[in-house]
Design a protein around this motif. Structure first.
Motif, short mmCIF file in Angstrom:
data_model
loop_
_atom_site.label_atom_id
_atom_site.label_comp_id
_atom_site.label_asym_id
_atom_site.label_seq_id
_atom_site.Cartn_x
_atom_site.Cartn_y
_atom_site.Cartn_z
N ALA A 31 38.43 34.30 -3.01
CA ALA A 31 37.14 35.01 -3.11
C ALA A 31 37.35 36.52 -3.14
CB ALA A 31 36.24 34.63 -1.94
N ALA A 32 38.25 37.02 -2.31
CA ALA A 32 38.50 38.46 -2.26
C ALA A 32 39.14 38.96 -3.56
CB ALA A 32 39.41 38.79 -1.08
N SER A 33 40.04 38.18 -4.12
CA SER A 33 40.69 38.58 -5.39
C SER A 33 39.67 38.63 -6.52
CB SER A 33 41.81 37.61 -5.74
OG SER A 33 42.82 37.66 -4.77
N VAL A 34 38.80 37.64 -6.57
CA VAL A 34 37.76 37.63 -7.61
C VAL A 34 36.84 38.84 -7.45
CG1 VAL A 34 35.71 36.38 -8.43
CG2 VAL A 34 37.84 35.14 -8.01
N ALA A 35 36.42 39.12 -6.22
CA ALA A 35 35.54 40.27 -5.97
C ALA A 35 36.25 41.59 -6.28
CB ALA A 35 35.07 40.26 -4.52
N LEU A 36 37.50 41.69 -5.89
CA LEU A 36 38.26 42.92 -6.10
C LEU A 36 38.50 43.18 -7.58
CD1 LEU A 36 39.78 45.29 -4.87
CD2 LEU A 36 41.73 43.78 -4.52
N LEU A 37 38.93 42.17 -8.30
CA LEU A 37 39.17 42.34 -9.73
C LEU A 37 37.87 42.49 -10.51
CD1 LEU A 37 42.15 39.85 -10.22
CD2 LEU A 37 42.21 42.35 -10.02
N GLY A 38 36.83 41.78 -10.07
CA GLY A 38 35.52 41.92 -10.71
C GLY A 38 34.96 43.32 -10.53
N GLY A 39 35.03 43.84 -9.31
CA GLY A 39 34.56 45.20 -9.05
C GLY A 39 35.33 46.23 -9.84
N THR A 40 36.65 46.08 -9.88
CA THR A 40 37.48 47.00 -10.65
C THR A 40 37.12 46.92 -12.13
OG1 THR A 40 39.28 46.74 -9.05
CG2 THR A 40 39.86 47.65 -11.20
N GLY A 41 36.90 45.71 -12.62
CA GLY A 41 36.52 45.53 -14.02
C GLY A 41 35.19 46.18 -14.35
N ILE A 42 34.22 46.05 -13.45
CA ILE A 42 32.91 46.68 -13.67
C ILE A 42 33.05 48.19 -13.72
CG2 ILE A 42 30.68 47.16 -12.57
CD1 ILE A 42 30.73 44.17 -11.66
N PHE A 43 33.83 48.77 -12.81
CA PHE A 43 34.03 50.21 -12.83
C PHE A 43 34.79 50.67 -14.08
CE2 PHE A 43 33.24 50.31 -8.12
CZ PHE A 43 32.14 51.15 -8.19
N LEU A 44 35.75 49.86 -14.54
CA LEU A 44 36.46 50.20 -15.78
C LEU A 44 35.50 50.18 -16.96
CD1 LEU A 44 39.95 48.48 -15.45
CD2 LEU A 44 39.51 50.91 -15.84
N LEU A 45 34.63 49.17 -17.01
CA LEU A 45 33.63 49.10 -18.07
C LEU A 45 32.71 50.32 -18.02
CD1 LEU A 45 32.34 47.52 -20.39
CD2 LEU A 45 30.97 46.30 -18.68
N TRP A 46 32.31 50.69 -16.83
CA TRP A 46 31.48 51.88 -16.63
C TRP A 46 32.20 53.12 -17.19
CZ3 TRP A 46 29.17 53.08 -11.12
CH2 TRP A 46 28.44 54.25 -11.17
N ASP A 47 33.48 53.26 -16.88
CA ASP A 47 34.25 54.39 -17.39
C ASP A 47 34.32 54.36 -18.92
OD1 ASP A 47 34.73 55.37 -14.88
OD2 ASP A 47 36.91 55.18 -14.98
N ILE A 48 34.55 53.19 -19.48
CA ILE A 48 34.66 53.07 -20.94
C ILE A 48 33.34 53.47 -21.61
CG2 ILE A 48 34.90 51.39 -22.82
CD1 ILE A 48 36.98 49.95 -20.96
N ILE A 49 32.24 53.05 -21.05
CA ILE A 49 30.92 53.43 -21.58
C ILE A 49 30.73 54.94 -21.47
CG2 ILE A 49 28.43 53.24 -21.21
CD1 ILE A 49 28.99 50.27 -20.41
N ALA A 50 31.09 55.51 -20.31
CA ALA A 50 30.95 56.96 -20.11
C ALA A 50 31.86 57.73 -21.05
CB ALA A 50 31.24 57.32 -18.66
N ILE A 51 33.06 57.24 -21.30
CA ILE A 51 33.98 57.89 -22.24
C ILE A 51 33.39 57.84 -23.64
CG2 ILE A 51 36.22 57.64 -23.39
CD1 ILE A 51 37.30 56.71 -20.59
N ASP A 52 32.85 56.68 -24.02
CA ASP A 52 32.24 56.52 -25.34
C ASP A 52 31.07 57.49 -25.54
OD1 ASP A 52 32.03 55.09 -27.89
OD2 ASP A 52 30.14 54.30 -27.07
N GLN A 53 30.34 57.77 -24.48
CA GLN A 53 29.20 58.68 -24.57
C GLN A 53 29.59 60.14 -24.37
OE1 GLN A 53 26.20 57.22 -21.87
NE2 GLN A 53 25.75 55.44 -23.16
N GLY A 54 30.87 60.40 -24.16
CA GLY A 54 31.35 61.77 -24.01
C GLY A 54 31.14 62.35 -22.62
N ILE A 55 30.83 61.51 -21.64
CA ILE A 55 30.59 61.98 -20.28
C ILE A 55 31.91 62.24 -19.55
CG2 ILE A 55 29.58 61.39 -18.04
CD1 ILE A 55 27.50 59.73 -19.66
N PHE A 56 32.86 61.31 -19.67
CA PHE A 56 34.17 61.46 -19.04
C PHE A 56 35.17 61.90 -20.09
CE2 PHE A 56 33.40 57.89 -15.67
CZ PHE A 56 32.51 58.71 -15.02
N LEU A 57 35.95 62.91 -19.75
CA LEU A 57 37.01 63.39 -20.63
C LEU A 57 38.29 63.53 -19.83
CD1 LEU A 57 35.08 66.19 -22.54
CD2 LEU A 57 35.65 63.91 -23.38
N HIS A 58 39.40 63.17 -20.42
CA HIS A 58 40.69 63.28 -19.75
C HIS A 58 41.33 64.62 -20.08
CE1 HIS A 58 44.68 62.37 -18.34
NE2 HIS A 58 45.17 62.63 -19.53
#
Length: 112
Positions: A31-58
């Motif tokens: 359960a913890a692994s699923v929650a941990l990887l799921g949460g990380t995946g959601i935040f990565l998706l959030w970053d990808i969307i923000a990068i696509d919209q030009g909000i996050f820049l490296h």
């Protein structure tokens, strides 16, 4: 490389706390692994969307490896998001365990 090393050291510290007090992965591995990887995946998706919209820049930094997972998405970001999720889970479950222990012991300090 320094930033990644620091993140790995911090993740190792979370693992030690988790192992010592059986808070997250060591309490319920699947359960913890699923929650941990799921949460990380959601935040990565959030970053990808923000990068696509030009909000996050490296920005290049000598403290980072320079390895990119995608356009504007450095390797360290995935480790940071993993750490953020794991730390949140350890802190929340640690607080809940402390509160439960405090309530059952009548407010007395447990000298483990």
């Amino acid at each position: 490389m320094i930033y990644l090393s620091i993140l790995l050291a911090l993740i190792a510290c979370m693992v030690l706390l988790d192992a010592r007090f059986r808070l997250v992965i060591f309490a319920s591995p699947l359960a913890a692994s699923v929650a941990l990887l799921g949460g990380t995946g959601i935040f990565l998706l959030w970053d990808i969307i923000a990068i696509d919209q030009g909000i996050f820049l490296h920005r290049d930094s000598p403290l980072m490896t320079g390895i990119m997972l995608g356009d504007q998405l450095p390797l360290e970001e995935a480790f940071f998001l993993f750490f953020l999720c794991y730390q949140s889970m350890v802190l929340l479950n640690g607080y809940l365990a402390w509160r439960t222990n405090r309530a059952t012991s009548g407010g007395k300090v447990d000298a483990r």
